[in-house]
Write a protein that holds these residues in place. Structure first.
Motif, mmCIF file in Angstrom:
data_model
loop_
_atom_site.group_PDB
_atom_site.id
_atom_site.type_symbol
_atom_site.label_atom_id
_atom_site.label_comp_id
_atom_site.label_asym_id
_atom_site.label_seq_id
_atom_site.Cartn_x
_atom_site.Cartn_y
_atom_site.Cartn_z
ATOM 1 N N ASP A 1 22.813 58.217 41.131
ATOM 2 C CA ASP A 1 21.575 58.993 41.131
ATOM 3 C C ASP A 1 21.771 60.173 40.206
ATOM 4 O OD1 ASP A 1 20.390 57.331 43.026
ATOM 5 O OD2 ASP A 1 21.049 58.562 44.720
ATOM 6 N N GLY A 2 20.872 60.354 39.246
ATOM 7 C CA GLY A 2 21.014 61.445 38.306
ATOM 8 C C GLY A 2 21.361 60.933 36.928
ATOM 9 N N PHE A 3 21.818 61.839 36.053
ATOM 10 C CA PHE A 3 22.093 61.460 34.661
ATOM 11 C C PHE A 3 23.315 62.207 34.137
ATOM 12 C CE2 PHE A 3 21.602 61.950 30.054
ATOM 13 C CZ PHE A 3 21.440 60.619 29.690
ATOM 14 N N VAL A 4 24.295 61.458 33.681
ATOM 15 C CA VAL A 4 25.479 62.052 33.042
ATOM 16 C C VAL A 4 25.804 61.329 31.739
ATOM 17 C CG1 VAL A 4 26.575 63.049 35.093
ATOM 18 C CG2 VAL A 4 26.904 60.627 34.580
ATOM 19 N N GLY A 5 24.834 60.629 31.185
ATOM 20 C CA GLY A 5 25.052 59.917 29.939
ATOM 21 C C GLY A 5 24.332 58.577 29.952
ATOM 22 N N GLY A 6 24.323 57.934 28.788
ATOM 23 C CA GLY A 6 23.677 56.639 28.663
ATOM 24 C C GLY A 6 24.440 55.535 29.372
ATOM 25 N N LEU A 7 23.999 54.320 29.149
ATOM 26 C CA LEU A 7 24.554 53.180 29.865
ATOM 27 C C LEU A 7 26.058 53.049 29.670
ATOM 28 C CD1 LEU A 7 23.903 50.688 31.596
ATOM 29 C CD2 LEU A 7 23.570 49.404 29.469
ATOM 30 N N CYS A 8 26.525 53.236 28.440
ATOM 31 C CA CYS A 8 27.960 53.071 28.175
ATOM 32 C C CYS A 8 28.782 54.156 28.870
ATOM 33 C CB CYS A 8 28.215 53.085 26.672
ATOM 34 S SG CYS A 8 27.566 51.643 25.806
ATOM 35 N N ALA A 9 28.348 55.407 28.739
ATOM 36 C CA ALA A 9 29.070 56.505 29.396
ATOM 37 C C ALA A 9 28.996 56.354 30.908
ATOM 38 C CB ALA A 9 28.480 57.845 28.969
ATOM 39 N N GLU A 10 27.862 55.892 31.405
ATOM 40 C CA GLU A 10 27.676 55.714 32.847
ATOM 41 C C GLU A 10 28.698 54.736 33.416
ATOM 42 O OE1 GLU A 10 24.154 53.603 34.788
ATOM 43 O OE2 GLU A 10 23.552 55.718 34.877
ATOM 44 N N GLY A 11 29.014 53.686 32.649
ATOM 45 C CA GLY A 11 30.001 52.717 33.117
ATOM 46 C C GLY A 11 31.377 53.342 33.291
ATOM 47 N N SER A 12 31.767 54.204 32.340
ATOM 48 C CA SER A 12 33.065 54.879 32.445
ATOM 49 C C SER A 12 33.083 55.843 33.618
ATOM 50 C CB SER A 12 33.364 55.635 31.136
ATOM 51 O OG SER A 12 33.545 54.744 30.065
ATOM 52 N N VAL A 13 31.966 56.549 33.822
ATOM 53 C CA VAL A 13 31.875 57.494 34.926
ATOM 54 C C VAL A 13 31.958 56.755 36.262
ATOM 55 C CG1 VAL A 13 30.343 59.120 36.109
ATOM 56 C CG2 VAL A 13 30.606 59.226 33.627
ATOM 57 N N ARG A 14 31.258 55.637 36.363
ATOM 58 C CA ARG A 14 31.256 54.870 37.614
ATOM 59 C C ARG A 14 32.670 54.421 37.975
ATOM 60 N NH1 ARG A 14 27.862 51.354 36.278
ATOM 61 N NH2 ARG A 14 26.060 52.117 37.475
ATOM 62 N N THR A 15 33.371 53.844 37.007
ATOM 63 C CA THR A 15 34.721 53.334 37.267
ATOM 64 C C THR A 15 35.655 54.460 37.714
ATOM 65 O OG1 THR A 15 34.430 51.563 35.640
ATOM 66 C CG2 THR A 15 36.691 52.108 36.270
ATOM 67 N N ALA A 16 35.606 55.595 37.003
ATOM 68 C CA ALA A 16 36.490 56.716 37.336
ATOM 69 C C ALA A 16 36.096 57.343 38.669
ATOM 70 C CB ALA A 16 36.449 57.758 36.229
#
Length: 291
Positions: free
Chosen positions: A48-63
């Motif tokens: 929920d929210g925004f910390v970057g586009g789809l590619c950055a979001e994937g890295s954030v999710r994993t970490a």
């Protein structure tokens, strides 16, 4: 946080649901996120929210899922492939994301974990001392029993009513599946109470009586200390047996590590199963595999 995210975080906290608060602290153009952008990462990987586009979001999710499992904060640096100039930050975890079109991000990930919840029965001196020691430990306490059932995420129930509500509280705690149930009573009184309840052998084994570690306690504060010391042992034993880290896979196209979820782009071929950071990599792999 913004109003909507703050309300969501408060709701999760009140429900004792763990999550990760993600906040962009530094961004380099042409990244789509900006310092101050925030998101909540749920235990299932939903963001929920925004910390970057789809590619950055994937890295954030994993970490973030890894941080939620480990229980500690993390400073994540997401860099595009190549020689991007971005100030160094000692101690940060660096992830090179080949899918980024440019720009770099630095995101602080902070797990928000509910403190252990201890249900305390009674208003006796021992019960009040247990409440005081729990507060010193940073544990949350509740006093729902015997009127209502213990909370869903209760780590331990301490029955210290000394005859007032003890039987009803024991039965409710057993029915709720609470892992640690401590009864403040002498050996004789505890045996009589458990007999009165007609417990099975398995149920009797789940009730610790007398409560607490054997430290020769005599006064109410000493007895409470022995009980909470045992609760600490139980809480840390539970932390040591947390589930394995969320499943991860390496995108065969870009080399990015992705969290394996139900909605992660996926492809099964004669060579096996593969997961991807996005549909673009999946389609490229599909074209190469079938072409």
């Amino acid at each position: 946080m913004t109003g909507k995210l703050s309300a969501r975080a408060l709701e999760l906290t009140e429900r004792r649901v763990p999550f990760v608060h993600a906040r962009v602290v530094r961004a380099q153009a042409p990244a789509s996120a900006h310092p101050g952008d925030e998101a909540i990462v749920h235990g299932d990987g939903t963001i929920d929210g925004f910390v970057g586009g789809l590619c950055a979001e994937g890295s954030v999710r994993t970490a973030a899922l890894g941080a939620l499992h480990d229980g500690g904060p993390l400073l994540l640096r997401v860099l595009p492939q190549g020689d991007a100039e971005f100030p160094e930050t000692p101690g940060a975890r660096v992830v090179v994301n080949p899918c980024l079109s440019g720009g770099a991000l630095e995101i602080f990930l902070e797990p928000v974990l509910p403190p252990p919840l201890i249900e305390i029965v009674g208003t006796t001196p021992v019960a009040e001392a247990c409440v005081a020691f729990a507060a010193l430990l940073g544990y949350a306490t509740a006093r729902s029993l015997p009127e209502g059932p213990p909370g869903e995420h209760t780590a331990a129930v301490i029955v210290a009513g000394q005859g007032r509500g003890d039987a009803e509280s024991l039965r409710a705690a057993l029915d709720a599946g609470v892992g640690h149930i401590a009864l403040v009573a002498s050996h004789r009184r505890a045996a009589a109470l458990l007999d009165e309840l007609g417990l099975t052998e398995a149920e009797r084994a789940r009730v610790q009586a007398p409560a607490g570690l054997d430290i020769g306690a005599r006064t109410p504060p000493e007895i409470a200390l022995s009980i909470l010391a045992d609760v600490v042992r139980v809480v840390h034993a539970a932390k040591a047996s947390v589930p394995e880290r969320p499943s991860q896979a390496v995108d065969p196209v870009c080399g990015m590590t992705v969290a394996v979820r139900a909605d992660t782009p996926h492809l099964a071929t004669g060579d096996g199963e593969f997961w991807f950071c996005g549909t673009g990599c999946r389609d490229r792999w599909s074209t190469g595999a079938t072409g």
